[in-house]
Design a protein around this motif. Sequence first.
Motif, PDB file in Angstrom:
ATOM      1  N   SER A 178       0.830  -1.211   0.000  1.00 41.66           N
ATOM      2  CA  SER A 178       0.000   0.000   0.000  1.00 41.66           C
ATOM      3  C   SER A 178       0.864   1.261   0.000  1.00 41.66           C
ATOM      4  CB  SER A 178      -0.930   0.005   1.217  1.00 41.66           C
ATOM      5  OG  SER A 178      -1.845  -1.057   1.160  1.00 41.66           O
ATOM      6  N   CYS A 179       1.915   1.264   0.806  1.00 40.16           N
ATOM      7  CA  CYS A 179       2.804   2.432   0.862  1.00 40.16           C
ATOM      8  C   CYS A 179       3.487   2.655  -0.480  1.00 40.16           C
ATOM      9  CB  CYS A 179       3.847   2.250   1.959  1.00 40.16           C
ATOM     10  SG  CYS A 179       3.208   2.411   3.638  1.00 40.16           S
ATOM     11  N   ARG A 180       3.942   1.591  -1.099  1.00 40.33           N
ATOM     12  CA  ARG A 180       4.601   1.718  -2.398  1.00 40.33           C
ATOM     13  C   ARG A 180       3.600   2.193  -3.451  1.00 40.33           C
ATOM     14  NH1 ARG A 180       9.388  -0.064  -3.445  1.00 40.33           N
ATOM     15  NH2 ARG A 180       8.853  -0.741  -5.565  1.00 40.33           N
ATOM     16  N   TYR A 181       2.397   1.666  -3.400  1.00 40.80           N
ATOM     17  CA  TYR A 181       1.366   2.068  -4.357  1.00 40.80           C
ATOM     18  C   TYR A 181       1.046   3.555  -4.230  1.00 40.80           C
ATOM     19  CZ  TYR A 181      -3.074   2.002  -6.909  1.00 40.80           C
ATOM     20  OH  TYR A 181      -4.088   2.255  -7.790  1.00 40.80           O
ATOM     21  N   ALA A 182       1.045   4.049  -3.000  1.00 43.90           N
ATOM     22  CA  ALA A 182       0.773   5.471  -2.769  1.00 43.90           C
ATOM     23  C   ALA A 182       1.835   6.364  -3.404  1.00 43.90           C
ATOM     24  CB  ALA A 182       0.689   5.753  -1.271  1.00 43.90           C
ATOM     25  N   HIS A 183       3.035   5.818  -3.629  1.00 46.85           N
ATOM     26  CA  HIS A 183       4.118   6.551  -4.272  1.00 46.85           C
ATOM     27  C   HIS A 183       4.258   6.155  -5.744  1.00 46.85           C
ATOM     28  CE1 HIS A 183       5.213   7.065   0.005  1.00 46.85           C
ATOM     29  NE2 HIS A 183       5.796   8.171  -0.396  1.00 46.85           N
ATOM     30  N   ARG A 184       3.198   5.582  -6.308  1.00 43.92           N
ATOM     31  CA  ARG A 184       3.178   5.162  -7.708  1.00 43.92           C
ATOM     32  C   ARG A 184       4.246   4.105  -8.006  1.00 43.92           C
ATOM     33  NH1 ARG A 184      -1.246   6.828  -7.844  1.00 43.92           N
ATOM     34  NH2 ARG A 184      -2.185   8.327  -9.280  1.00 43.92           N
ATOM     35  N   GLN A 185       4.593   3.324  -6.989  1.00 44.55           N
ATOM     36  CA  GLN A 185       5.502   2.193  -7.171  1.00 44.55           C
ATOM     37  C   GLN A 185       4.642   0.932  -7.142  1.00 44.55           C
ATOM     38  OE1 GLN A 185       8.005   3.124  -3.788  1.00 44.55           O
ATOM     39  NE2 GLN A 185       9.576   4.014  -5.094  1.00 44.55           N
ATOM     40  N   ILE A 186       4.189   0.510  -8.313  1.00 43.16           N
ATOM     41  CA  ILE A 186       3.183  -0.546  -8.372  1.00 43.16           C
ATOM     42  C   ILE A 186       3.772  -1.948  -8.327  1.00 43.16           C
ATOM     43  CG2 ILE A 186       1.622   0.953  -9.652  1.00 43.16           C
ATOM     44  CD1 ILE A 186       2.310  -0.711 -12.165  1.00 43.16           C
ATOM     45  N   TYR A 187       5.091  -2.063  -8.440  1.00 49.13           N
ATOM     46  CA  TYR A 187       5.743  -3.377  -8.406  1.00 49.13           C
ATOM     47  C   TYR A 187       6.521  -3.547  -7.108  1.00 49.13           C
ATOM     48  CZ  TYR A 187       4.766  -3.617 -13.423  1.00 49.13           C
ATOM     49  OH  TYR A 187       4.151  -3.641 -14.657  1.00 49.13           O
ATOM     50  N   THR A 188       6.408  -4.733  -6.518  1.00 49.83           N
ATOM     51  CA  THR A 188       7.155  -5.074  -5.312  1.00 49.83           C
ATOM     52  C   THR A 188       7.697  -6.483  -5.475  1.00 49.83           C
ATOM     53  OG1 THR A 188       5.649  -3.720  -3.976  1.00 49.83           O
ATOM     54  CG2 THR A 188       7.083  -5.241  -2.797  1.00 49.83           C
ATOM     55  N   ARG A 189       8.942  -6.670  -5.140  1.00 45.17           N
ATOM     56  CA  ARG A 189       9.588  -7.966  -5.283  1.00 45.17           C
ATOM     57  C   ARG A 189       9.289  -8.848  -4.071  1.00 45.17           C
ATOM     58  NH1 ARG A 189      14.341  -5.900  -6.097  1.00 45.17           N
ATOM     59  NH2 ARG A 189      14.328  -5.802  -8.354  1.00 45.17           N
ATOM     60  N   ALA A 190       9.067 -10.136  -4.319  1.00 44.79           N
ATOM     61  CA  ALA A 190       8.914 -11.124  -3.251  1.00 44.79           C
ATOM     62  C   ALA A 190       9.742 -12.337  -3.635  1.00 44.79           C
ATOM     63  CB  ALA A 190       7.451 -11.506  -3.055  1.00 44.79           C
TER      64      ALA A 190
END
Length: 204
Positions: A82-94
């Motif tokens: 959610s925090c990354r999405y709020a900064h327009r960072q729509i990709y997160t590595r897992a």
Amino acid sequence: WLVVDRLLPNLRAQIQNDTAEPFMLVEHSHSGGRHAIRLPDGSRLEVPSSALQPANPVIQDTLDDIGSLSNLNEPALFHLVSCRYAHRQIYTRAGPVLVAVNPYTPLPALYSENALESYRRSAGDAGTSSGADSKAPHVWHVASAAFEGLVTRSASQSIAINGESGAGKTESCKLILTYLTRVATGGSAAQAHTERLARQLHAS
């Protein structure tokens, strides 16, 4: 419940609720086995320690790899994405998995020609642990790793894309195919030809 582990008298926490925002940020303090929770509206309530889960400091709110979190649980994962999405960072590595959130709005800079070339140039590092950290999480990084496997190991590759309806699976597939066709031609093909080939591959 999600509590941030800090040596402060009032700690940030998250409370699960039935509203559109499933985890609200709150403050809490504790005494004995009970925790006093202060909700955003100023009201207070008490919960037992057993109702709380450990969470992560604010400095980890925008990490690009879920595996780097100090404490990993469902609320912590939701909060990070959610925090990354709020900064327009729509990709997160897992790890080897890429978590993507549909932005429902154009992000031209994220898929520009310069961005594609950047991931194409780093294709040789996509399958390595050092290369995995050298570029920001992106669907083209996943495509890079697959292409590198084809070239260096001559092994068939597969990319699984799943999600609910409207999550962006079709668009992700098109982006991967666009990248692969561009790299396979050494970057010499015209953009219109590459996009047309990607559409043909996707249709088949």
